[in-house]
Design an enzyme around this catalytic site. Structure first.
Site, PDB file in Angstrom:
ATOM      1  N   CYS A 259      21.127 -24.954   8.067  1.00 34.37           N
ATOM      2  CA  CYS A 259      21.591 -24.404   6.790  1.00 34.37           C
ATOM      3  C   CYS A 259      20.788 -23.163   6.421  1.00 34.37           C
ATOM      4  CB  CYS A 259      21.472 -25.461   5.700  1.00 34.37           C
ATOM      5  SG  CYS A 259      22.158 -24.961   4.106  1.00 34.37           S
ATOM      6  N   CYS A 260      19.463 -23.240   6.587  1.00 30.85           N
ATOM      7  CA  CYS A 260      18.612 -22.081   6.295  1.00 30.85           C
ATOM      8  C   CYS A 260      18.922 -20.920   7.232  1.00 30.85           C
ATOM      9  CB  CYS A 260      17.144 -22.462   6.422  1.00 30.85           C
ATOM     10  SG  CYS A 260      16.513 -23.508   5.088  1.00 30.85           S
TER      11      CYS A 260
ATOM     12  N   CYS B  92      16.456 -23.080  -2.926  1.00 33.11           N
ATOM     13  CA  CYS B  92      17.821 -23.506  -3.229  1.00 33.11           C
ATOM     14  C   CYS B  92      17.786 -24.781  -4.074  1.00 33.11           C
ATOM     15  CB  CYS B  92      18.594 -23.766  -1.938  1.00 33.11           C
ATOM     16  SG  CYS B  92      18.902 -22.269  -0.967  1.00 33.11           S
TER      17      CYS B  92
ATOM     18  N   CYS C 126      17.598 -28.374  -2.405  1.00 31.65           N
ATOM     19  CA  CYS C 126      16.421 -28.674  -1.580  1.00 31.65           C
ATOM     20  C   CYS C 126      15.104 -28.391  -2.277  1.00 31.65           C
ATOM     21  CB  CYS C 126      16.498 -27.880  -0.265  1.00 31.65           C
ATOM     22  SG  CYS C 126      17.918 -28.310   0.777  1.00 31.65           S
TER      23      CYS C 126
ATOM     24  N   CYS D  31      11.550 -21.795   5.607  1.00 29.39           N
ATOM     25  CA  CYS D  31      12.988 -21.722   5.800  1.00 29.39           C
ATOM     26  C   CYS D  31      13.356 -21.090   7.134  1.00 29.39           C
ATOM     27  CB  CYS D  31      13.635 -20.933   4.666  1.00 29.39           C
ATOM     28  SG  CYS D  31      13.072 -19.222   4.562  1.00 29.39           S
TER      29      CYS D  31
END
Length: 253
Positions: free
Chosen positions: A128-129, A211, A214, A237
């Site tokens: 995702c990062c 984010c 998270c 990240c």
């Protein structure tokens, strides 16, 4: 050009860059963060400031604005940020008179293919990062010789040896960390002395803000970044390269 000649040329360029960074660190060893910022803008080539507009970002943004309000500022909007961060970004940019802010987002086609429902973070936070931060930033930085970050040694174990100037092995760019040697009290003092606005979530227990899904509040006595990817070994990240690689879950430097 034959491969061996290309490798020789790349090695030569790397050597020259390493020497330049070593010379800059020697020159600015006992200088202030403001001096380092001046040096970066004057001597590091075509450079951008990358900012999350998080808990402490306003310090570096203010330093840059005092020197040159036209400094390119890259803000990565992952589309999963706190609403407070988006509002804060606009307010700080306007208050400091930043005239060259670029909002960076992941390619829409990439998101549609790899994370159409916004659930990628639930099974793979690294992926995702990479999708929402690392790839968009690397694309945005492709036209620059280097970038300025707000990394500080006290923030995490992966940052304990951060210096003012570094060679980013994975890209060959110069990375500048003007606040590398600052302590938390230095950050607070600078913000108070310059009457800089604080991110609204700091008062709610968020000393490090990423984010929304998270990031969680941090209890007194915890590491400032303990709320980032809580209960995971992940500390970064992935936008920062250490020893030639992106920092990933469980990796140690």
């Amino acid at each position: 050009m034959p491969l061996d000649e290309i490798q020789t040329e790349l090695g030569r360029d790397r050597s020259v860059l390493t020497q330049k960074v070593a010379a800059l660190n020697a020159r600015y060893k006992h200088h202030s963060a403001t001096d380092v910022m001046h040096g970066a803008l004057r001597e590091a080539g075509n450079i951008a400031l990358v900012s999350s507009f998080g808990a402490e970002s306003v310090v570096l943004l203010h330093m840059a604005a005092v020197i040159d309000r036209q400094v390119p500022v890259l803000f990565i909007d992952t589309m999963m940020l706190f609403a407070e961060t988006l509002v804060y970004q606009q307010e700080v940019s306007e208050r400091l008179g930043l005239r060259n802010v670029h909002v960076i987002r992941a390619d829409a086609d990439d998101v549609a293919r790899d994370d159409p429902y916004g659930a990628l973070r639930l099974r793979d936070t690294d992926a995702c990062c990479t999708l929402r931060k690392t790839i968009p930033l690397q694309r945005a930085l492709s036209g620059y010789d280097g970038w300025i970050t707000g990394r500080k040694r006290f923030q995490a174990g992966t940052r304990a040896a951060v210096d003012f100037f570094e060679v980013e092995d994975g890209t060959g760019r110069i990375k500048v960390n003007p606040l590398a040697h600052w302590a938390p009290e230095d950050v607070r003092a600078y913000m108070e002395e310059n009457r800089l606005p604080r991110h609204p979530l700091v008062a709610q227990g968020y000393p490090s803000i990423g984010c929304a899904p998270c990031t969680s509040p941090v209890a007194p006595g915890e590491d400032p970044r303990a709320g980032r990817w809580r209960n995971q070994t992940k500390e970064e990240c992935g936008i920062h390269f250490i020893d030639g690689k992106m920092v990933r879950s469980g990796e140690k430097t």
